[in-house]
Design a protein around this motif. Structure first.
Motif, PDB file in Angstrom:
ATOM      1  N   GLU A 117      17.091  -0.894  -4.625  1.00  0.00           N
ATOM      2  CA  GLU A 117      15.968  -1.216  -3.755  1.00  0.00           C
ATOM      3  C   GLU A 117      15.046  -0.028  -3.498  1.00  0.00           C
ATOM      4  O   GLU A 117      13.870  -0.229  -3.155  1.00  0.00           O
ATOM      5  CB  GLU A 117      16.492  -1.742  -2.411  1.00  0.00           C
ATOM      6  N   ASN A 118      15.500   1.205  -3.674  1.00  0.00           N
ATOM      7  CA  ASN A 118      14.725   2.355  -3.203  1.00  0.00           C
ATOM      8  C   ASN A 118      14.436   3.449  -4.223  1.00  0.00           C
ATOM      9  O   ASN A 118      13.431   4.152  -4.077  1.00  0.00           O
ATOM     10  CB  ASN A 118      15.440   3.003  -2.008  1.00  0.00           C
ATOM     11  N   LEU A 119      15.279   3.653  -5.223  1.00  0.00           N
ATOM     12  CA  LEU A 119      15.118   4.828  -6.083  1.00  0.00           C
ATOM     13  C   LEU A 119      13.782   4.831  -6.823  1.00  0.00           C
ATOM     14  O   LEU A 119      13.022   5.806  -6.757  1.00  0.00           O
ATOM     15  CB  LEU A 119      16.273   4.910  -7.080  1.00  0.00           C
ATOM     16  N   PHE A 120      13.459   3.772  -7.539  1.00  0.00           N
ATOM     17  CA  PHE A 120      12.201   3.745  -8.293  1.00  0.00           C
ATOM     18  C   PHE A 120      10.992   3.681  -7.363  1.00  0.00           C
ATOM     19  O   PHE A 120       9.924   4.234  -7.665  1.00  0.00           O
ATOM     20  CB  PHE A 120      12.191   2.570  -9.266  1.00  0.00           C
ATOM     21  N   LYS A 121      11.144   2.994  -6.245  1.00  0.00           N
ATOM     22  CA  LYS A 121      10.060   2.929  -5.269  1.00  0.00           C
ATOM     23  C   LYS A 121       9.727   4.334  -4.759  1.00  0.00           C
ATOM     24  O   LYS A 121       8.560   4.725  -4.675  1.00  0.00           O
ATOM     25  CB  LYS A 121      10.470   2.002  -4.117  1.00  0.00           C
ATOM     26  N   THR A 135       0.824  -1.203   0.000  1.00  0.00           N
ATOM     27  CA  THR A 135       0.000   0.000   0.000  1.00  0.00           C
ATOM     28  C   THR A 135       0.854   1.247   0.000  1.00  0.00           C
ATOM     29  O   THR A 135       0.626   2.180  -0.773  1.00  0.00           O
ATOM     30  CB  THR A 135      -0.923   0.006   1.234  1.00  0.00           C
ATOM     31  N   ALA A 136       1.863   1.275   0.852  1.00  0.00           N
ATOM     32  CA  ALA A 136       2.718   2.452   0.934  1.00  0.00           C
ATOM     33  C   ALA A 136       3.585   2.617  -0.300  1.00  0.00           C
ATOM     34  O   ALA A 136       3.994   3.711  -0.636  1.00  0.00           O
ATOM     35  CB  ALA A 136       3.613   2.367   2.167  1.00  0.00           C
ATOM     36  N   ASN A 137       3.864   1.507  -1.016  1.00  0.00           N
ATOM     37  CA  ASN A 137       4.787   1.562  -2.138  1.00  0.00           C
ATOM     38  C   ASN A 137       4.083   1.325  -3.465  1.00  0.00           C
ATOM     39  O   ASN A 137       4.632   0.714  -4.372  1.00  0.00           O
ATOM     40  CB  ASN A 137       5.899   0.518  -1.944  1.00  0.00           C
ATOM     41  N   ARG A 138       2.851   1.764  -3.592  1.00  0.00           N
ATOM     42  CA  ARG A 138       2.091   1.680  -4.832  1.00  0.00           C
ATOM     43  C   ARG A 138       1.996   0.252  -5.356  1.00  0.00           C
ATOM     44  O   ARG A 138       2.125   0.006  -6.554  1.00  0.00           O
ATOM     45  CB  ARG A 138       2.735   2.577  -5.899  1.00  0.00           C
ATOM     46  N   GLY A 139       1.795  -0.684  -4.469  1.00  0.00           N
ATOM     47  CA  GLY A 139       1.548  -2.051  -4.887  1.00  0.00           C
ATOM     48  C   GLY A 139       2.726  -2.751  -5.521  1.00  0.00           C
ATOM     49  O   GLY A 139       2.546  -3.650  -6.321  1.00  0.00           O
ATOM     50  N   LEU A 140       3.945  -2.349  -5.213  1.00  0.00           N
ATOM     51  CA  LEU A 140       5.112  -2.969  -5.815  1.00  0.00           C
ATOM     52  C   LEU A 140       5.208  -4.438  -5.429  1.00  0.00           C
ATOM     53  O   LEU A 140       5.090  -4.793  -4.275  1.00  0.00           O
ATOM     54  CB  LEU A 140       6.388  -2.260  -5.363  1.00  0.00           C
TER      55      LEU A 140
END
Length: 418
Positions: free
Chosen positions: A142-146, A61-66
């Protein structure tokens, strides 16, 4: 007249000596800031099997459903990996290839994601080339695109969202390692495709090139310390650019922008340069790669070699093999993205088969060893984003203490290359 000329020469020499002294002083401060820690060391020739990650993000939820979905991949024990993917609508396919090469460890990482946001198909491709250790490059994977997909203005002001996300991710990375004595860094060259609109952002000396009607067009400009505007920026900030085998910031770092590099952060920024491009039928493919490729393969060669291959994975493999055969001494990682337009025949919506392809990569004995912060703003939608190429190229597993030891050992050895 002779005395006057000689006097002028002495003044110029004195100025050069002063610049060298400033650079050596920055280099000494940089090295003195790092502390030595004792840890078990492994022989440089020893290779550890990589670990493939197959997991579902619990913060959907926090990460747009990744979600993380493993796709067709091939990986061997010599630090070589490749894979490929095709989009369901048949308008895009991509392949990657990554090889440790002559380096004793792998510091390159890559990432590919795709999702639907408010009816828009979004694809993201990234190459992250670490230096002084692999921690920074892995953090970006792990984090940039998220972080970018969670930016409230990702669709409405994509360019600004990319710029703010790059700098926020850099700050987050530095904060995450504030209690350690490591000072590794990483480049980032990313391509974000929203519909037919392409945004290419770059920090460091990785590079993205596009092919238009068979012609290579660079969509990023390497951040090298001797680039006139970069040198001026560094010197205005109180830094020094000096020659130490190549041009380096403070005689240490061979690039002028990077994520991480805490001790040089005043001069080595993570502000991206961004280029926009509306894609039409003349654009054929993208090549994103670390400098292990670009050091020995010109843009035009990369495009012609990629266009000669039927599938993007085979094109990526061909580029990796070519770079190694031409003497690249660095890690080599590239992503090739094929663009198929409405006038082109569509591909079958399936994952690339696992047909084995002969790879001319030497064996180990033949190679020379040389937190995300949540925003109060609600995301635009809750799409399902998929990580298409789910594995790191790290060919060996390391404990925390081993990683620290390696980073410190490389830093203490002197200048840092990508």
């Amino acid at each position: 007249m002779v005395c006057s000329s000689h006097f002028k020469t002495l003044i110029l020499q004195a100025g050069n000596i002063r610049k060298v002294a400033q650079g050596l002083s920055q280099f000494a401060s940089f090295r003195a800031s790092l502390k030595t820690t004792s840890a078990a060391r492994f022989p440089s020739y020893q290779v550890f099997p990589s670990i493939k990650k197959m997991m579902v993000d619990t913060e959907a939820t926090a990460n747009r459903g990744l979600t993380n979905t493993p796709l067709t991949e091939k990986e061997d024990d010599g630090g070589y990996a490749s894979g490929g993917w095709k989009r369901e609508d048949g308008k895009l396919s991509c392949g990657y290839s990554s090889f440790r090469g002559k380096r004793a460890s792998m510091e390159d990482f890559y990432d590919v994601k795709t999702c639907e946001i408010d009816g828009q198909t979004v694809c993201l491709f990234g190459i992250f080339d670490g230096h002084g250790g692999s921690r920074a490059a892995e953090y970006l994977k792990e984090n940039l695109f998220k972080n970018l997909l969670n930016h409230p203005e990702f669709l409405t002001n994509t360019k600004q969202a990319i710029r703010e996300t790059y700098q926020k991710t850099d700050s987050d990375f530095l904060e995450s390692g504030k209690d350690t004595f490591r000072d590794d860094g990483s480049t980032a060259s990313t391509a974000v495709l929203v519909g037919n609109h392409l945004y290419v952002a770059n920090v460091g000396d990785s590079r993205t090139v596009i092919s238009k009607a068979g012609k290579a067009i660079a969509l990023s400009d390497d951040h090298k310390p001797n680039r006139s505007d970069e040198r001026k920026r560094i010197e205005n900030a109180g830094g020094v650019v000096m020659w130490a085998g190549t041009w380096r910031v403070g005689g240490v770092l061979a690039m002028s922008r990077a994520f991480g590099n805490r001790m040089l952060k005043q001069f080595v920024v993570a502000e991206p340069e961004i280029q926009e491009q509306e894609l039409d039928e003349e654009f054929e493919l993208l090549v994103l790669a670390s400098d292990g490729l670009w050091d020995v393969v010109p843009n035009e060669d990369a495009v012609s070699l990629a266009l000669a291959e039927a599938e993007p994975e085979s094109a990526a493999r061909k580029l990796t093999e070519t770079a190694f055969s031409r003497g690249s001494a660095d890690n080599i990682t590239c992503i090739v993205v094929r663009l198929y337009h409405d006038s082109s025949p569509k591909l079958e919506p399936q994952i690339q088969s696992e047909t084995e392809m002969e790879v001319q990569i030497p064996t180990e004995t033949e190679t020379e060893m040389e937190p995300e912060t949540e925003t109060d703003a609600q995301p635009l939608t809750e799409p399902e984003c998929t990580t298409m190429l789910e594995s790191t190229t790290e060919p060996e597993t390391k404990t925390e203490s081993e990683t620290e030891t390696k980073s410190e050992a490389e830093t203490k050895s002197g200048p840092i290359d990508g």
